[in-house]
Write a protein that holds these residues in place. Structure first.
Motif, PDB file in Angstrom:
ATOM      1  N   THR A  12       0.813  -1.221   0.000  1.00  0.00           N
ATOM      2  CA  THR A  12       0.000   0.000   0.000  1.00  0.00           C
ATOM      3  C   THR A  12       0.846   1.270   0.000  1.00  0.00           C
ATOM      4  OG1 THR A  12      -0.170  -0.118   2.417  1.00  0.00           O
ATOM      5  CG2 THR A  12      -1.945  -1.124   1.138  1.00  0.00           C
ATOM      6  N   ALA A  13       2.110   1.166   0.393  1.00  0.00           N
ATOM      7  CA  ALA A  13       2.982   2.341   0.365  1.00  0.00           C
ATOM      8  C   ALA A  13       3.141   2.891  -1.049  1.00  0.00           C
ATOM      9  CB  ALA A  13       4.346   1.993   0.946  1.00  0.00           C
ATOM     10  N   LEU A  14       2.921   2.056  -2.052  1.00  0.00           N
ATOM     11  CA  LEU A  14       3.027   2.506  -3.438  1.00  0.00           C
ATOM     12  C   LEU A  14       2.002   3.575  -3.775  1.00  0.00           C
ATOM     13  CD1 LEU A  14       3.727  -0.824  -5.351  1.00  0.00           C
ATOM     14  CD2 LEU A  14       5.187   1.187  -5.314  1.00  0.00           C
ATOM     15  N   ALA A  15       0.941   3.673  -2.972  1.00  0.00           N
ATOM     16  CA  ALA A  15      -0.071   4.691  -3.239  1.00  0.00           C
ATOM     17  C   ALA A  15       0.513   6.092  -3.225  1.00  0.00           C
ATOM     18  CB  ALA A  15      -1.199   4.582  -2.204  1.00  0.00           C
ATOM     19  N   GLU A  16       1.593   6.289  -2.465  1.00  0.00           N
ATOM     20  CA  GLU A  16       2.225   7.605  -2.424  1.00  0.00           C
ATOM     21  C   GLU A  16       2.777   8.014  -3.791  1.00  0.00           C
ATOM     22  OE1 GLU A  16       2.421   9.907   0.057  1.00  0.00           O
ATOM     23  OE2 GLU A  16       0.962   8.617   1.030  1.00  0.00           O
ATOM     24  N   LEU A  17       3.069   7.034  -4.631  1.00  0.00           N
ATOM     25  CA  LEU A  17       3.551   7.321  -5.978  1.00  0.00           C
ATOM     26  C   LEU A  17       2.489   8.041  -6.806  1.00  0.00           C
ATOM     27  CD1 LEU A  17       5.745   6.856  -8.180  1.00  0.00           C
ATOM     28  CD2 LEU A  17       4.686   4.645  -8.626  1.00  0.00           C
ATOM     29  N   PHE A  18       1.197   7.783  -6.479  1.00  0.00           N
ATOM     30  CA  PHE A  18       0.094   8.345  -7.268  1.00  0.00           C
ATOM     31  C   PHE A  18      -0.445   9.648  -6.688  1.00  0.00           C
ATOM     32  CE2 PHE A  18      -0.997   3.611  -6.961  1.00  0.00           C
ATOM     33  CZ  PHE A  18      -0.099   3.248  -7.945  1.00  0.00           C
ATOM     34  N   LYS A  19      -0.102   9.956  -5.449  1.00  0.00           N
ATOM     35  CA  LYS A  19      -0.839  10.968  -4.685  1.00  0.00           C
ATOM     36  C   LYS A  19      -0.968  12.307  -5.403  1.00  0.00           C
ATOM     37  CE  LYS A  19      -1.198  12.906  -0.044  1.00  0.00           C
ATOM     38  NZ  LYS A  19      -0.646  12.870   1.334  1.00  0.00           N
ATOM     39  N   ARG A  20       0.135  12.829  -5.894  1.00  0.00           N
ATOM     40  CA  ARG A  20       0.101  14.149  -6.526  1.00  0.00           C
ATOM     41  C   ARG A  20      -0.807  14.155  -7.749  1.00  0.00           C
ATOM     42  NH1 ARG A  20       5.703  15.911  -8.769  1.00  0.00           N
ATOM     43  NH2 ARG A  20       6.243  15.417  -6.604  1.00  0.00           N
ATOM     44  N   ASP A  21      -0.654  13.159  -8.612  1.00  0.00           N
ATOM     45  CA  ASP A  21      -1.457  13.106  -9.838  1.00  0.00           C
ATOM     46  C   ASP A  21      -2.922  12.833  -9.542  1.00  0.00           C
ATOM     47  OD1 ASP A  21       0.797  13.578 -11.359  1.00  0.00           O
ATOM     48  OD2 ASP A  21       1.161  11.456 -11.787  1.00  0.00           O
ATOM     49  N   VAL A  22      -3.201  12.006  -8.541  1.00  0.00           N
ATOM     50  CA  VAL A  22      -4.583  11.714  -8.163  1.00  0.00           C
ATOM     51  C   VAL A  22      -5.296  12.986  -7.719  1.00  0.00           C
ATOM     52  CG1 VAL A  22      -6.014  10.615  -6.382  1.00  0.00           C
ATOM     53  CG2 VAL A  22      -4.314   9.272  -7.615  1.00  0.00           C
ATOM     54  N   LYS A  23      -4.675  13.745  -6.838  1.00  0.00           N
ATOM     55  CA  LYS A  23      -5.297  14.963  -6.327  1.00  0.00           C
ATOM     56  C   LYS A  23      -5.498  15.992  -7.436  1.00  0.00           C
ATOM     57  CE  LYS A  23      -4.365  16.432  -2.202  1.00  0.00           C
ATOM     58  NZ  LYS A  23      -3.707  16.933  -0.957  1.00  0.00           N
ATOM     59  N   THR A  24      -4.495  16.133  -8.306  1.00  0.00           N
ATOM     60  CA  THR A  24      -4.593  17.109  -9.389  1.00  0.00           C
ATOM     61  C   THR A  24      -5.690  16.739 -10.377  1.00  0.00           C
ATOM     62  OG1 THR A  24      -2.241  17.655  -9.230  1.00  0.00           O
ATOM     63  CG2 THR A  24      -3.346  18.214 -11.293  1.00  0.00           C
ATOM     64  N   THR A  25      -5.744  15.472 -10.778  1.00  0.00           N
ATOM     65  CA  THR A  25      -6.743  15.026 -11.753  1.00  0.00           C
ATOM     66  C   THR A  25      -8.143  15.094 -11.178  1.00  0.00           C
ATOM     67  OG1 THR A  25      -5.110  13.527 -12.735  1.00  0.00           O
ATOM     68  CG2 THR A  25      -7.414  13.149 -13.300  1.00  0.00           C
ATOM     69  N   PHE A  26      -8.286  14.720  -9.920  1.00  0.00           N
ATOM     70  CA  PHE A  26      -9.620  14.777  -9.304  1.00  0.00           C
ATOM     71  C   PHE A  26     -10.123  16.213  -9.249  1.00  0.00           C
ATOM     72  CE2 PHE A  26     -12.618  15.100  -5.823  1.00  0.00           C
ATOM     73  CZ  PHE A  26     -13.455  14.034  -6.066  1.00  0.00           C
ATOM     74  N   LYS A  27      -9.284  17.127  -8.830  1.00  0.00           N
ATOM     75  CA  LYS A  27      -9.690  18.527  -8.723  1.00  0.00           C
ATOM     76  C   LYS A  27     -10.064  19.093 -10.085  1.00  0.00           C
ATOM     77  CE  LYS A  27      -8.167  22.957  -6.797  1.00  0.00           C
ATOM     78  NZ  LYS A  27      -7.064  23.674  -6.096  1.00  0.00           N
TER      79      LYS A  27
END
Length: 218
Positions: free
Chosen positions: A88-103
């Motif tokens: 689950t630590a791999l989720a940090e790899l997505f964090k920036r792009d996830v937040k930007t795309t969702f917004k």
């Protein structure tokens, strides 16, 4: 593909991701299908969504899906490590792009956020729900009015079997979605069958609208 671990992805404890690894994440940009969010050469409705619209009762079920990444060999390996091997630590790899795309994809915070649930059996097997982990990256409050009915793994079914499946979900709480705009959160949109079935249940419970947000559009 070379073997890697979480430690090799991070250059320091400040969540700085190796540039070479980040560049192998294929973000969805440019022209997309206006409904499912698949990357393509035009902004016209894709054939999959045309087929969904032709299915009885499916045309008004889902407003849209938006995804962060396209599915490639690198993402296939990462998803396997994240989803099936519990990294689950791999989720940090997505964090920036996830937040930007969702917004960018959803301009209001008035939605009810619902991670796609796992069946009790699958949750015991994995020890965590990957959709809840992804929702936590966005930093929003979630609710869970759905129960997932246990079935054999999606990966064991062909495309037609996935599309034709129904009854994947049951409702346990109705008032939480009544006349509300809902966004489903999941790891991957492949055929759309899981998202559409969950959306159908929520619309039947009185949801005003249902959209979805996934990490990957395959």
């Amino acid at each position: 593909m070379a073997t890697f671990t979480w430690k090799t992805l991070l250059l320091s404890d400040q969540d700085v991701v190796c540039l070479a690894c980040r560049q192998r994440l294929e973000k969805i940009q440019g022209s997309i299908c206006p409904k499912c969010g698949r990357a393509q050469a035009s902004d016209q409705l894709c054939q999959d969504c045309i087929s969904w619209n032709e299915r009885n009762g499916s045309n008004e079920v889902l407003v849209k899906n938006r995804s962060v990444y396209a599915y490639n060999d690198f993402m296939k390996d990462i998803l396997a490590r994240f989803k099936f091997r519990g990294d689950t630590a791999l989720a940090e790899l997505f964090k920036r792009d996830v937040k930007t795309t969702f917004k960018r994809s959803f301009t209001t915070d008035a939605h009810q956020m619902i991670p796609i649930p796992l069946s009790e059996e699958r949750l015991k097997e994995r020890g965590f729900n990957q959709s809840e982990v992804l929702a936590s990256l966005i930093g929003v409050t979630t609710i869970q009015p759905l129960i997932k009915i246990h079935q054999r793994k999606q990966s064991k079914k062909n495309k037609n079997e996935r599309i034709d499946q129904t009854g994947l979900f049951q409702l346990k709480q109705q008032n939480t979605v009544l006349q509300r705009d809902v966004i489903l959160i999941d790891d991957i949109y492949t055929t759309g069958a899981t998202i559409y079935d969950a959306a159908r249940v929520l619309k039947g419970a009185g949801a005003k609208s249902v959209s979805s947000f996934t990490l990957i559009r395959s």
